[in-house]
Design an enzyme around this catalytic site. Structure first.
Site, PDB file in Angstrom:
ATOM      1  N   ASP A   1     -11.248   2.669   3.900  1.00 21.53           N
ATOM      2  CA  ASP A   1     -11.597   1.252   3.752  1.00 21.53           C
ATOM      3  C   ASP A   1     -13.104   1.070   3.550  1.00 21.53           C
ATOM      4  OD1 ASP A   1      -9.596  -0.633   3.641  1.00 21.53           O
ATOM      5  OD2 ASP A   1      -9.263  -0.671   5.808  1.00 21.53           O
TER       6      ASP A   1
ATOM      7  N   LYS B   1       0.845  -1.208   0.000  1.00 16.70           N
ATOM      8  CA  LYS B   1       0.000   0.000   0.000  1.00 16.70           C
ATOM      9  C   LYS B   1       0.876   1.253   0.000  1.00 16.70           C
ATOM     10  CE  LYS B   1      -3.771  -2.478   2.143  1.00 16.70           C
ATOM     11  NZ  LYS B   1      -4.467  -2.930   3.348  1.00 16.70           N
TER      12      LYS B   1
ATOM     13  N   GLN C   1      -4.883  -1.470   9.648  1.00 16.24           N
ATOM     14  CA  GLN C   1      -4.707  -2.809   9.074  1.00 16.24           C
ATOM     15  C   GLN C   1      -5.208  -3.872  10.061  1.00 16.24           C
ATOM     16  OE1 GLN C   1      -3.395  -3.420   5.876  1.00 16.24           O
ATOM     17  NE2 GLN C   1      -4.142  -5.482   6.272  1.00 16.24           N
TER      18      GLN C   1
END
Ligand code: NAP
Length: 306
Positions: free
Chosen positions: A119, A52, A96
């Site tokens: 997200d 990422k 995460q």
């Protein structure tokens, strides 16, 4: 021959489209900014986060990774998230998962400001998705829609069957397919006669987490099949069975000691589908691309560009 839905090609298209948007934002004062919180040590998460950050770097998006120790408490992580919420130059916050077991994951995800929730996991943004209001969409489901649309796979009026009902893939992709006017059936581990239900799908999405579970009798001839699964096989005999003793695949297995397999049988799908996403190289590359899209869109909203 079925069409292979090439996620790398679609990812590159999406990234190329982002570049002028990022340049325009940068010219107005600052690049979009993404903060990734990686708590503790999880080898898979460390690879995802590295990828990422690399994608941000390639595109000129400012990125930071915050790496608190495995022993972090919920209160300490809440304080980190609150700090990131308050920073103007951070447009996106990604926590995460999985978090260390002592941390209350739901409280952490709820604490991320909905406008920085790249997200798309915050309940506000799940609500926006259901109500078809603007807001970040979960990255993997959004990537699946891009993969279908950019390969001219018709969704409107088609029967779509989604296997898996997780909050991060199954439920949001079913909702996105519904918004694209498919007639959607959601399946899970309690669905009776799953093969027959799957065979109703002109579009079949497998998000299960079981290697090569979707075999020929689940696939309608001519269907478009999207394989979300990422399963690492460590047993050579299982790899041999899945790849029908392919010398090439077994040589790759022998080199690495494992092989990546989707939820769809790779040989059966190639024989029955009209189009399918391979594993690797299908859905996977799009998840990070859509994270970049969400970060840029958040920066544009926050800077009043769109
Ligand atoms: P998950 O949270 O474990 O959900 C799995 C779903 O599959 C559940 O709804 C479960 O049903 C269903 N299921 C399990 N066994 C089944 C069976 N025998 N028959 C029918 N349904 C069954 O998984 P996830 O997070 O959605 O991820 C699914 C897969 O996608 C995993 O392999 C994951 O690694 C992969 N993934 C890939 C990406 C990517 O970027 N490529 C992103 C996210 C996930 P119940 O609800 O009834 O238990």
């Amino acid at each position: 021959m079925p069409r292979i839905l090439d996620g790398n090609r679609v990812r590159d298209e999406i990234k190329a489209e982002l570049k002028p948007r990022i340049a325009a934002l940068t010219a107005r004062g600052r690049a979009p900014g993404l903060a990734v919180v990686l708590a503790g040590h999880n080898p898979a998460s460390e690879i995802y986060v590295r990828n990422k950050i690399k994608a941000c770097h390639d595109l000129g998006i400012h990125s930071e990774s915050i790496t608190p120790p495995q022993t972090i408490t919920t209160a300490e992580l809440l304080a980190i998230v609150a700090g990131l919420n308050a920073r103007t130059e951070i447009d996106g916050i990604l926590v995460q998962l999985p978090l260390p077991p002592q941390v209350d994951t739901k409280r952490i995800l709820l604490a991320v400001s909905p406008e920085k929730d790249v997200d798309g996991f915050h309940p506000c943004n799940v609500g926006n998705l259901v109500a078809s209001l603007p807001g970040p969409r979960a990255c993997t489901p959004a990537g699946i829609i891009e993969l279908l649309k950019r390969n001219q796979i018709q969704i409107a009026g088609k029967r779509a069957v989604v296997v898996g009902r997780s909050d991060i893939v199954g439920k949001p992709v079913a909702m996105l397919l519904l918004h694209e006017h498919a007639t959607v059936t959601m399946c899970h581990s309690k669905t009776p006669d799953l093969p027959a239900v799957c065979r109703e799908g002109d579009i079949l999405v497998a998000a299960i987490g079981r290697a090569a579970m979707i075999t020929a009798n689940y696939i309608r001839p001519g269907a478009a099949v999207i394989d979300v699964g990422t399963n690492y096989i460590n047993a050579r005999d299982q790899a041999a069975a899945i790849f029908r003793n392919s010398a090439e695949k077994l040589a790759a297995f022998d080199k690495k000691g494992s092989v990546l397999v989707g939820d769809v049988d790779p040989i059966d799908v190639a024989e029955r589908a009209s189009a399918y996403s391979p594993v690797p190289g299908g859905v996977g590359p799009l998840t990070i691309a859509m994270l970049m899209v969400n970060t840029v869109a958040s920066a544009e909203r926050r800077l009043g560009v769109c």
